[in-house]
Each structure stands twice: as structure tokens, then as C-alpha cells.
Design a protein around this motif. Structure first.
Motif, PDB file in Angstrom:
ATOM      1  N   ASN A 112       0.931  -1.201   0.014  1.00 46.90           N
ATOM      2  CA  ASN A 112      -0.224  -0.056   0.121  1.00 46.90           C
ATOM      3  C   ASN A 112       0.714   1.301   0.020  1.00 46.90           C
ATOM      4  N   SER A 113       0.452   2.332   0.730  1.00 45.01           N
ATOM      5  CA  SER A 113       1.214   3.688   0.975  1.00 45.01           C
ATOM      6  C   SER A 113       1.045   3.887   2.323  1.00 45.01           C
ATOM      7  N   LEU A 114       1.662   4.927   2.640  1.00 46.69           N
ATOM      8  CA  LEU A 114       1.826   5.105   4.081  1.00 46.69           C
ATOM      9  C   LEU A 114       0.698   5.425   5.127  1.00 46.69           C
ATOM     10  N   THR A 115      -0.146   6.302   4.583  1.00 50.29           N
ATOM     11  CA  THR A 115      -1.358   6.512   5.402  1.00 50.29           C
ATOM     12  C   THR A 115      -2.219   5.348   5.169  1.00 50.29           C
ATOM     13  N   VAL A 116      -2.200   4.610   4.448  1.00 53.69           N
ATOM     14  CA  VAL A 116      -2.963   3.408   4.411  1.00 53.69           C
ATOM     15  C   VAL A 116      -2.665   2.527   5.500  1.00 53.69           C
ATOM     16  N   VAL A 141       2.298  17.626  14.144  1.00 54.66           N
ATOM     17  CA  VAL A 141       2.291  16.362  13.528  1.00 54.66           C
ATOM     18  C   VAL A 141       1.880  16.548  11.998  1.00 54.66           C
ATOM     19  N   PHE A 142       2.510  15.705  11.204  1.00 47.04           N
ATOM     20  CA  PHE A 142       2.177  15.569   9.592  1.00 47.04           C
ATOM     21  C   PHE A 142       0.512  15.584   9.430  1.00 47.04           C
ATOM     22  N   PRO A 143       0.005  16.442   8.525  1.00 42.23           N
ATOM     23  CA  PRO A 143      -1.459  16.558   8.592  1.00 42.23           C
ATOM     24  C   PRO A 143      -2.125  14.960   8.578  1.00 42.23           C
ATOM     25  N   SER A 144      -1.412  14.307   7.441  1.00 40.66           N
ATOM     26  CA  SER A 144      -2.202  12.946   7.397  1.00 40.66           C
ATOM     27  C   SER A 144      -2.220  12.174   8.605  1.00 40.66           C
ATOM     28  N   ASP A 145      -1.485  12.189   9.444  1.00 37.69           N
ATOM     29  CA  ASP A 145      -1.395  11.412  10.542  1.00 37.69           C
ATOM     30  C   ASP A 145      -2.424  11.957  11.534  1.00 37.69           C
ATOM     31  N   HIS A 146      -2.572  13.265  11.472  1.00 35.43           N
ATOM     32  CA  HIS A 146      -3.527  13.878  12.337  1.00 35.43           C
ATOM     33  C   HIS A 146      -4.749  13.299  11.750  1.00 35.43           C
ATOM     34  N   ASN A 201      10.291  14.759  12.814  1.00 36.26           N
ATOM     35  CA  ASN A 201       9.215  15.633  12.525  1.00 36.26           C
ATOM     36  C   ASN A 201       9.479  16.177  11.251  1.00 36.26           C
ATOM     37  N   TYR A 202       8.525  16.319  10.456  1.00 33.64           N
ATOM     38  CA  TYR A 202       8.598  16.876   8.980  1.00 33.64           C
ATOM     39  C   TYR A 202       9.097  18.421   9.091  1.00 33.64           C
ATOM     40  N   TYR A 203       8.425  18.991  10.004  1.00 28.76           N
ATOM     41  CA  TYR A 203       8.343  20.439  10.175  1.00 28.76           C
ATOM     42  C   TYR A 203       9.543  20.998  10.809  1.00 28.76           C
ATOM     43  N   TYR A 226       5.317   4.270  15.588  1.00 27.15           N
ATOM     44  CA  TYR A 226       6.059   5.380  14.922  1.00 27.15           C
ATOM     45  C   TYR A 226       5.838   5.650  13.288  1.00 27.15           C
ATOM     46  N   ASP A 227       5.598   6.752  12.990  1.00 28.15           N
ATOM     47  CA  ASP A 227       5.514   7.058  11.575  1.00 28.15           C
ATOM     48  C   ASP A 227       7.021   7.641  11.289  1.00 28.15           C
ATOM     49  N   LEU A 228       7.605   6.742  10.425  1.00 23.87           N
ATOM     50  CA  LEU A 228       9.040   6.986  10.454  1.00 23.87           C
ATOM     51  C   LEU A 228       9.403   7.264   8.940  1.00 23.87           C
ATOM     52  N   ALA A 229       8.289   8.084   8.284  1.00 31.77           N
ATOM     53  CA  ALA A 229       8.461   8.752   6.883  1.00 31.77           C
ATOM     54  C   ALA A 229      10.061   9.536   6.768  1.00 31.77           C
ATOM     55  N   HIS A 230      10.070  10.564   7.587  1.00 36.43           N
ATOM     56  CA  HIS A 230      11.326  11.374   7.644  1.00 36.43           C
ATOM     57  C   HIS A 230      12.408  10.748   8.224  1.00 36.43           C
ATOM     58  N   ALA A 231      12.450   9.216   8.909  1.00 34.01           N
ATOM     59  CA  ALA A 231      13.483   8.784   9.474  1.00 34.01           C
ATOM     60  C   ALA A 231      13.947   7.647   8.704  1.00 34.01           C
ATOM     61  N   THR A 251       8.504   5.006   1.253  1.00 33.50           N
ATOM     62  CA  THR A 251      10.008   4.796   0.710  1.00 33.50           C
ATOM     63  C   THR A 251      10.334   5.758  -0.557  1.00 33.50           C
ATOM     64  N   TYR A 252       9.554   6.782  -0.670  1.00 28.94           N
ATOM     65  CA  TYR A 252      10.091   7.819  -1.563  1.00 28.94           C
ATOM     66  C   TYR A 252      10.855   8.982  -1.423  1.00 28.94           C
ATOM     67  N   LYS A 253      10.919   8.954   0.035  1.00 31.12           N
ATOM     68  CA  LYS A 253      11.753  10.178   0.494  1.00 31.12           C
ATOM     69  C   LYS A 253      13.393   9.790   0.701  1.00 31.12           C
ATOM     70  N   TYR A 254      14.017   9.582   1.712  1.00 32.11           N
ATOM     71  CA  TYR A 254      15.305   9.264   1.949  1.00 32.11           C
ATOM     72  C   TYR A 254      15.771   8.050   1.222  1.00 32.11           C
TER      73      TYR A 254
HETATM   74  C1  LIG Z   1       5.492  12.163   3.629  1.00 33.61           C
HETATM   75  C2  LIG Z   1       4.618  11.846   4.903  1.00 33.61           C
HETATM   76  C3  LIG Z   1       3.519  11.105   4.646  1.00 33.61           C
HETATM   77  C4  LIG Z   1       2.811  10.859   3.334  1.00 33.61           C
HETATM   78  O1  LIG Z   1       1.960  10.031   3.378  1.00 33.61           O
HETATM   79  P1  LIG Z   1       1.281   9.150   2.058  1.00 33.61           P
HETATM   80  O2  LIG Z   1       0.308   8.175   2.726  1.00 33.61           O
HETATM   81  O3  LIG Z   1       2.596   8.637   1.865  1.00 33.61           O
HETATM   82  O4  LIG Z   1       0.775  10.121   1.106  1.00 33.61           O
HETATM   83  C5  LIG Z   1       2.756  10.838   6.047  1.00 33.61           C
HETATM   84  N1  LIG Z   1       3.154  11.224   7.222  1.00 33.61           N
HETATM   85  C6  LIG Z   1       4.404  11.714   7.270  1.00 33.61           C
HETATM   86  C7  LIG Z   1       4.931  11.903   8.628  1.00 33.61           C
HETATM   87  C8  LIG Z   1       5.316  12.100   6.065  1.00 33.61           C
HETATM   88  O5  LIG Z   1       6.255  12.715   6.582  1.00 33.61           O
END
Ligand SMILES: *Cc1c(COP(=O)(O)O)cnc(C)c1O
Length: 430
Positions: A112-116, A141-146, A201-203, A226-231, A251-254
Motif C-alpha cells: 500500500n502506501s503510508l497513510t493506508v 504532526v504531519f497532517p495526514s497522521d492527524h 518531525n517533518y516540520y 512510529y511514523d518513520l517517513a522522515h526517519a 520509501t520515496y523520501k530518503y
Molecule cells: C510524507 C509523509 C506522509 C505521506 O503519506 P502518504 O500516505 O505516503 O501520502 C505521511 N506522514 C508523514 C509524517 C510524512 O512525512
């Protein structure tokens, strides 16, 4: 690095020093393995956005072609034919990803992808009771996590206003301390079901003390995710050793795996049988030997792979595979070593400029950050950002006043960091 800084301050603010550092860099050859953004202006562009979308390894195209060729040649039989049969492609790529995450291969799955994946993990790991239903998250926190956690709360009939605790920095502080988390747990630990934190933290670019928080959370009987998108692919991680319950990342960031590439998901071995965990299931979670027998009852794979629902795109895996092959030729320790120096050099140069137009939001202790520095602008921030963009620098703007820059150890250089600082110096002395 800190020592170098105090000893040779003057000579470090020079292009020669930066090129010397590049010449000594044991990872310098990796830059040639990536497609850098096309050079259209007067000066070659500088890409400091690996925190947003990692650059394309030059080998990606060949990996994609190989999948296209298999499809062309065999149709559906490509699932079981060729040197990379699609049915087991995910296993092969997963080993490299697990190494980067400090996890056992059976604790990781790509899907899938992260938020899913975050939602799927919350289905299993956020199981509120009348007495224990609150969730701790970090400030900003990153909006999608919120959105994910708040919608899960509403799904359980819980009002986020009562149940979501956002840990905030002390007055006058920009980032969080371990103590800020401890105080919340001391006060409310018994009612907290889950701690859900971003690794970095992304910000702010702050890296949290993930080992400490996992242990602390468990002392209070909380689940820790943990949400490790930026880790992921940025800092050193030991998910297994830290006994983190679950984690998700992209897997599309670092990790340079390609736009919207496969999401990563970790479930600690202690939960692998999952007999007490509710979850949403699909045919891809079936053991391979039973998957195509089309029986009405699932015989799930033991481990994180049991959480798979649907088939995964071999094209997306191929792109990530190309990048993982690069990671396989080095170590996170080596990458991190360079990263600490590169970001340390950026911080040093920005501090040397000493303009009152900006300050650095990210902690200066390397243990509490990854590649990224978040620069808080105090006046004319947008103009400074536009100036950077016009100078061919890829960085980004986050409202209300932050410029994020992330020099990565795979493809960025000390010279680029120096050039970036020169642009900032000129722009902020006007
Ligand atoms: C980049 C990022 C996402 C992106 O979510 P997708 O489901 O991949 O679109 C989610 N959470 C954090 C903390 C991010 O940095």
C-alpha cells in the motif's frame, strides 16, 4: 565535526575547505549513481529535497524495463517466471529495507502506501477501552497522521477533543524534550492507549529519542507506534531492539524508491501471531502455498506479511529495488556519518552568517536530528525563499515561516552546502 569547527573556523568558510571535504568523502562516488535535476540556469541546480522525493537512481529504468519485458514475454506467468518472479519480488526487496529499519525481515512488509498502512496498523493496535483510550502525538504532526488518528477515534465513537493529546514544547522552546513526554505520561499514563510519533518531525526536523520513548511508553502500558517517513534511510533505527510495537514509513523520501512507491510497515515479532489482534485481511496475506487455492478461509503468513491485503505492483517494487541495491553496497552507519558532517557544516555556515533574519529551528545536537535543517525566517521569509529558488536551489517553504533544507549523504556535497550558504549570506545582508 564539532572539534573541527572550533579549531579552524576561518578556513572552513571557504570553497576550498568544502572541496577538500568532498575529496575526502568516502561516499562521493554515489552522486554519479543518481539523475540530478537538469541544469537549465546559470548555475547548476542544488537538490536539497530528498526529504520530499529522493532522486532517481540511474539504474531504475533498467529495473522497470525488466518488469515490462517479463510482462511482454509471459503475461500473467511472469508471476512465476524469470530471475525476479513477481510473486516473490517483495521478499527480495524487503530484506534490504528491513536492514535499514533495524528489523528482522519477517517483521517488515512492503504494501500500500503510508497513510493506508497507518490506518491498518491503527485497526490492530488502537483498541480503546472506556478507561484507556487517549493517544499522544507530537506538536505539529504531519497532517495526514492527524486526519488518520482523528478519524479512527471517531470510528470508535470517541471524541478527538477528549482523547488526542498533543505534546507541546515548553514556553520559549521550539522543540520537545524527553521530559515533556514523561510529564504527560506521569499525569495521564493510565488513560493512554497509544503513543504515535513521527521519528523525525517533518516540520522542525527534530528526531525523537525513539528508544527512550518506546521504553517509557511500555512502562505505562501504552502501545508505541512510529511514523518513520522522515526517519527511514535518514537516521539509525533499531525497531526490533527497541521493541517498538508497529511502525509505518514511505520509501520515496530518503529511501529514493520513486514517487508513491511501496509503503513500509513494521510489526514487532512479539505480535506476529496476531491471534489477539483484530485486522483487515485479504488474499495476499495468505501463505504463498495456499494463496492461489482460492479457499474461503485464510491461512495467514506469520509475521508482518500477514497484514497484506492486495497484490503489489512489480513496477513500484522494481524502482525501489534499484535504490535498495545502492543501499546494499554501503551501510546506514556510513551514510549517517557523512550526513552528520554535511548537516553540521550547513549549520556551522548558517551560524557564521549570524543574520537576525533567520534562526535554526532544528536541534543542534546531531542525536536529535537527521539531514534536515528547518530555518525559521523572522522577516521577509518568502522573499528569501524566492531568492533561493531563483538561484537554482531546491528547498521548500512550510507555512508560516519555515524553509526546509535537507542535504542527503547519497548525492549532496559539501560544496553545494557552501554554495547554499553563500546565497543565503548575500540575500540576507541586503
Ligand atoms: C510524507 C509523509 C506522509 C505521506 O503519506 P502518504 O500516505 O505516503 O501520502 C505521511 N506522514 C508523514 C509524517 C510524512 O512525512
Amino acid at each position: 565535526m564539532a572539534q573541527d569547527v572550533t579549531i579552524v573556523t576561518d578556513s572552513m568558510v571557504s570553497k576550498d575547505y568544502a572541496s577538500e571535504m568532498d575529496a575526502k568523502d568516502p561516499l562521493h562516488q554515489y552522486r554519479d549513481e543518481f539523475h540530478l535535476p537538469a541544469d537549465t540556469g546559470k548555475t547548476p541546480p542544488i537538490y536539497f529535497l530528498g526529504n520530499s522525493l529522493g532522486l532517481q537512481p540511474k539504474t531504475v529504468r533498467a529495473h522497470l524495463e525488466s518488469v515490462m519485458n517479463s510482462w511482454e514475454q509471459w503475461g500473467v506467468e511472469a508471476y512465476t517466471k524469470g530471475d525476479r518472479p513477481w510473486v516473490s519480488y517483495e521478499d527480495a526487496v524487503r530484506d534490504s529495507v528491513a536492514r535499514i529499519m533495524g528489523a528482522k525481515s519477517t517483521e517488515v512488509v512492503l504494501m500500500n502506501s503510508l497513510t493506508v498502512n497507518l490506518h491498518l496498523m491503527l485497526v490492530s493496535f488502537y483498541r480503546p477501552t472506556t478507561s484507556r483510550y487517549k493517544v499522544i502525538i507530537e506538536q505539529k504532526v504531519f497532517p495526514s497522521d492527524h486526519y488518520a488518528i482523528k478519524s479512527q477515534m471517531r470510528f470508535h465513537g470517541i471524541n478527538p477533543a477528549d482523547a488526542l493529546i498533543e505534546v507541546k514544547a515548553q514556553p520559549g522552546e521550539a522543540t520537545l524534550q524527553n521530559d515533556d513526554f514523561r510529564q504527560v505520561l506521569e499525569k495521564e499514563g493510565d488513560s493512554i492507549a497509544l503513543i504515535l510519533l513521527g521519528g523525525v518531525n517533518y516540520y522542525s526536523g527534530q528526531a525523537f529519542d525513539l528508544a527512550y520513548i518506546a521504553q517509557l511508553g511500555h512502562e505505562y502500558g501504552c502501545v508505541v507506534g512510529y511514523d518513520l517517513a522522515h526517519a527511514a534511510g535518514n537516521i539509525l533505527l533499531k525497531l526490533h531492539g527497541w521493541k517498538v510495537d508497529f511502525a509505518v514509513w514511505c520509501t520515496y523520501k530518503y529511501m529514493n524508491g520513486g514517487p508513491a512507491g511501496p509503503g513500509g510497515c513494521f510489526v514487532h515479532e512479539q505480535h506476529e501471531l496476531a491471534s489477539d489482534l483484530p485486522r483487515f485481511e485479504g488474499w495476499w496475506g495468505n501463505k504463498l502455498e495456499n494463496r492461489f487455492l482460492m479457499r474461503p478461509d485464510i491461512d495467514p503468513i506469520v509475521g508482518a506479511s500477514g497484514w497484506q491485503i492486495s497484490c503489489i505492483s512489480p513496477l513500484a517494487l522494481a524502482s525501489l529495488d534499484a535504490s535498495m541495491k545502492l543501499f546494499d553496497t554501503t551501510t546506514m552507519t556510513q551514510l549517517r556519518e557523512k550526513s552528520v558532517k554535511l548537516t553540521g557544516y550547513l549549520e556551522f555556515l548558517l551560524n557564521e552568517i549570524g543574520s537576525d533574519q533567520f534562526s535554526i529551528l532544528t536541534p543542534s545536537n546531531p542525536d536529535y536530528r537527521g539531514c534536515q535543517l528547518s530555518i525559521r525566517t523572522h522577516q521577509n521569509g518568502k522573499e528569501l525563499f524566492d531568492h533561493l529558488t531563483q538561484a537554482g536551489i531546491y528547498c521548500d517553504w512550510r507555512e508560516p515561516d519555515v524553509i526546509r533544507v535537507a542535504p542527503t549523504p547519497f548525492y549532496n556535497t559539501f560544496t553545494e552546502v557552501y554554495q547554499f550558504a553563500e546565497v543565503i549570506k548575500k540575500a540576507s545582508s541586503k
